[in-house]
Design an enzyme around this catalytic site. Structure first.
Site, short mmCIF file in Angstrom:
data_model
loop_
_atom_site.label_atom_id
_atom_site.label_comp_id
_atom_site.label_asym_id
_atom_site.label_seq_id
_atom_site.Cartn_x
_atom_site.Cartn_y
_atom_site.Cartn_z
N THR A 13 47.98 44.17 33.45
CA THR A 13 49.25 43.44 33.45
C THR A 13 49.06 41.93 33.56
O THR A 13 50.03 41.17 33.50
CB THR A 13 50.17 43.91 34.58
OG1 THR A 13 49.51 43.68 35.83
CG2 THR A 13 50.52 45.37 34.43
N LEU B 293 39.08 43.52 35.30
CA LEU B 293 39.72 42.20 35.29
C LEU B 293 40.60 41.99 36.51
O LEU B 293 41.08 40.88 36.75
CB LEU B 293 40.56 42.04 34.02
CG LEU B 293 39.87 42.36 32.68
CD1 LEU B 293 40.81 42.02 31.52
CD2 LEU B 293 38.55 41.64 32.55
N ALA C 135 41.82 41.34 40.26
CA ALA C 135 41.29 40.55 41.38
C ALA C 135 42.45 39.83 42.06
O ALA C 135 43.54 39.72 41.50
CB ALA C 135 40.28 39.52 40.88
N GLN C 136 42.20 39.34 43.26
CA GLN C 136 43.05 38.30 43.84
C GLN C 136 42.45 37.03 43.27
O GLN C 136 41.41 36.57 43.73
CB GLN C 136 42.99 38.32 45.37
CG GLN C 136 44.05 37.45 46.06
CD GLN C 136 43.99 35.97 45.68
OE1 GLN C 136 44.76 35.51 44.82
NE2 GLN C 136 43.09 35.22 46.28
N SER D 127 33.14 34.41 37.42
CA SER D 127 33.91 33.17 37.35
C SER D 127 33.04 31.93 37.51
O SER D 127 32.06 31.93 38.26
CB SER D 127 34.98 33.19 38.45
OG SER D 127 35.58 31.92 38.60
N GLU E 29 33.90 29.56 39.20
CA GLU E 29 34.06 29.13 40.59
C GLU E 29 32.85 29.52 41.45
O GLU E 29 32.67 29.00 42.54
CB GLU E 29 35.33 29.73 41.19
CG GLU E 29 36.62 29.11 40.68
CD GLU E 29 36.86 27.70 41.21
OE1 GLU E 29 36.40 27.39 42.33
OE2 GLU E 29 37.52 26.91 40.50
N TYR F 262 37.43 32.86 47.29
CA TYR F 262 37.46 33.47 45.96
C TYR F 262 36.10 33.35 45.30
O TYR F 262 35.57 34.31 44.73
CB TYR F 262 38.52 32.79 45.09
CG TYR F 262 38.46 33.20 43.64
CD1 TYR F 262 38.97 34.42 43.22
CD2 TYR F 262 37.90 32.36 42.68
CE1 TYR F 262 38.92 34.81 41.89
CE2 TYR F 262 37.84 32.73 41.35
CZ TYR F 262 38.35 33.96 40.96
OH TYR F 262 38.28 34.33 39.64
N LYS G 78 33.53 36.48 44.30
CA LYS G 78 33.05 36.69 42.94
C LYS G 78 31.52 36.76 42.88
O LYS G 78 30.95 37.49 42.07
CB LYS G 78 33.57 35.59 42.01
CG LYS G 78 35.02 35.76 41.58
CD LYS G 78 35.18 36.96 40.65
CE LYS G 78 36.57 37.03 40.05
NZ LYS G 78 36.75 38.23 39.18
N ARG H 200 49.65 32.55 31.37
CA ARG H 200 49.01 32.21 32.64
C ARG H 200 50.05 32.27 33.76
O ARG H 200 51.22 31.91 33.58
CB ARG H 200 48.44 30.80 32.55
CG ARG H 200 47.54 30.37 33.70
CD ARG H 200 46.41 31.32 33.93
NE ARG H 200 45.16 30.64 34.29
CZ ARG H 200 44.18 31.22 34.95
NH1 ARG H 200 44.30 32.48 35.37
NH2 ARG H 200 43.06 30.58 35.21
N VAL I 11 47.35 25.73 38.01
CA VAL I 11 47.72 24.33 37.78
C VAL I 11 48.15 24.08 36.34
O VAL I 11 49.07 23.28 36.11
CB VAL I 11 46.56 23.38 38.19
CG1 VAL I 11 45.35 23.54 37.27
CG2 VAL I 11 47.05 21.93 38.21
#
Length: 341
Positions: free
Chosen positions: A11, A79, A81-82, A124, A126, A148, A152, A183, A188
Site C-alpha cells: 500500500t 518493502l 517498514a517504519q 537505504s 540512510e 531508522y 536498516k 510519496r 520533505v
C-alpha cells in the site's frame, strides 16, 4: 505459467509502483497488509481487483509464515517498514521491531515455508549517514545517524547472513531517496510540493522547513522498482546501490517547486529549528555503476522532471477540490496530466 510475487508494504509508494510493474509483466501479485480500522488503499485502489491482499504484520512471525505459505511466491519483496526518519527518533523501539527485526522475520518465514523463493530487502542510503566517502557505493562503510538508519543496517546484515548461511537468494537494494506524487505527505519532498500547491491555490501563506542545505540523491520511485525486479532476475544474488549519481539540496528542490507556479520561495519559506534532526545527515550521493553494468539499469526521470511532476500532481489535486483561482489559471503548464504519473 506466470510467476508469483509477495510484496510487503504494497500500500506504500514503492509497493504500488512495484505491483503495477509486476502485473504488467504477467505476475500473480499478493500483498501483505496490516489490519487497520480504516484501511488505506488509496495508492492501490486501481489494482484491488488485480491483486490478492493477505493480512499480516512484520511484528508477528506466525502471520508472515501464513502469508508465505498461502502465496507460495517465487519472489518476495520486503518493502514494509517504519520508514520516516523523524518518527524513528520518537519511536526508536517500534522502528527497530518493524524495520530491523521485521526484515529478519520475513527471511525466517521464507526459510521455513518457501526456501526457494528469491527475496528482495529494501535497504537505504540512510545506512551511510555520516558518510565516510563520496560518492557512496556498495563497499562504503556504514555510519547511520538515526534509529531508522541503524535498523536498516541490521536488516541489511540479516539479509546477507541468510544468503550465506542458508544459501537463499537474498538481495539488498541500497536505494537512495526516491520520490513521486505517491510519496507520503510527511516526507520533505511531498511536504514541499503540497505546500507549494496550497500557496499557489491561495490556501496557505508559508512553508516551514528545517535544513535547506542538506543534499540528497533524488530519483523517481517508478524507476527504482524496476531495479528491485532486475535484482531478482539475476543468476546469483548480490547487493546494489540504486541512485541517480546526482546530489541536489533541499533548497534547490524548494526553488524549482515554487518556480513551477511562478513564485519566489524566499517569500514563503521559513527555516524552523524544530525540523532539524538530532543528528544531521548532510550529504548523500550514490554511485550506481554496479547496477548499470550488472543489471542494465539506469534512471529515466531527471531531478527537474521529478519536481515538476510532483508539483503538478499536488496543484491538480487542490484545484479539483477548491477550483482554480483566477490568479493561478496558468500556474503549472507542463503538457502532461498528473494522472500519467
Amino acid at each position: 505459467m506466470s510467476k508469483i510475487a509477495l510484496i510487503t508494504g504494497i500500500t506504500g509508494q514503492d509497493g504500488s509502483y512495484l505491483a503495477e510493474w509486476l502485473l504488467e509483466n504477467n505476475y500473480s501479485v499478493y500483498g501483505l497488509v496490516r489490519r487497520l480500522s480504516t484501511p488505506n488503499y488509496s495508492r492501490i485502489e486501481h489494482l484491488l481487483d488485480k491483486v490478492t491482499l493477505l493480512e499480516g504484520d512484520l511484528t508477528d512471525q506466525s502471520s508472515l509464515d501464513a502469508a508465505v505459505t498461502e502465496a507460495k511466491p517465487d519472489e518476495v519483496y520486503n518493502l514494509a517498514a517504519q520508514s520516516f526518519v523523524a518518527t524513528s527518533w520518537t519511536q526508536p523501539v517500534a522502528t527497530g521491531e518493524v524495520t530491523g527485526l521485521g526484515a529478519l522475520r520475513v527471511m525466517e518465514a521464507v526459510r521455513r515455508c518457501c526456501p526457494d523463493a528469491k527475496v528482495y530487502q529494501a535497504s537505504s542510503s540512510e545506512m551511510f549517514g555520516k558518510v565516510l566517502e563520496t560518492p557512496q557505493r556498495e563497499t562504503t562503510p556504514f555510519y547511520p545517524r538515526s534509529p531508522y538508519g541503524f535498523a536498516k543496517v541490521y536488516a541489511y546484515w540479516a539479509t546477507i547472513n541468510y544468503r550465506e548461511s542458508y544459501e537463499m537468494f537474498c538481495c539488498n537494494g541500497i536505494l537512495f531517496n526516491h520520490e513521486s506524487p505517491r510519496r507520503g505527505i510527511e516526507f520533505v519532498t511531498r511536504k514541499i510540493t503540497d505546500a507549494v500547491a496550497r500557496i499557489a491555490c491561495g490556501l496557505d501563506k508559508e512553508l516551514r522547513l528545517g535544513n535547506l542545505d542538506a543534499y540528497r540523491d533524488w530519483g523517481f520511485a517508478g524507476d527504482y522498482v524496476k531495479a528491485m525486479w532486475l535484482m531478482l532476475q539475476q543468476e546469483t544474488p548480490d547487493d546494489y546501490v540504486i541512485a541517480t549519481n546526482e546530489a541536489h539540496s533541499v533548497r534547490e528542490f524548494v526553488d524549482l517547486a515554487f518556480s513551477e507556479v511562478g513564485l519566489n520561495y524566499e517569500d514563503y519559506v521559513v527555516v524552523d529549528p524544530k525540523y532539524f534532526r538530532p543528528a544531521e545527515v548532510n550529504y548523500l550521493l550514490g554511485d550506481a555503476t554496479k547496477a548499470k553494468e550488472a543489471l542494465g539499469w539506469k534512471p529515466e526521470v531527471s531531478f527537474e522532471k521529478l519536481v515538476r511532476m510532483m508539483t503538478l500532481a499536488d496543484v491538480e489535486r487542490y484545484e479539483k477540490i477548491y477550483g482554480k483561482p483566477e490568479e493561478s489559471a496558468s500556474i503549472v503548464n507542463t503538457g502532461r496530466s498528473a494522472q500519467e504519473y
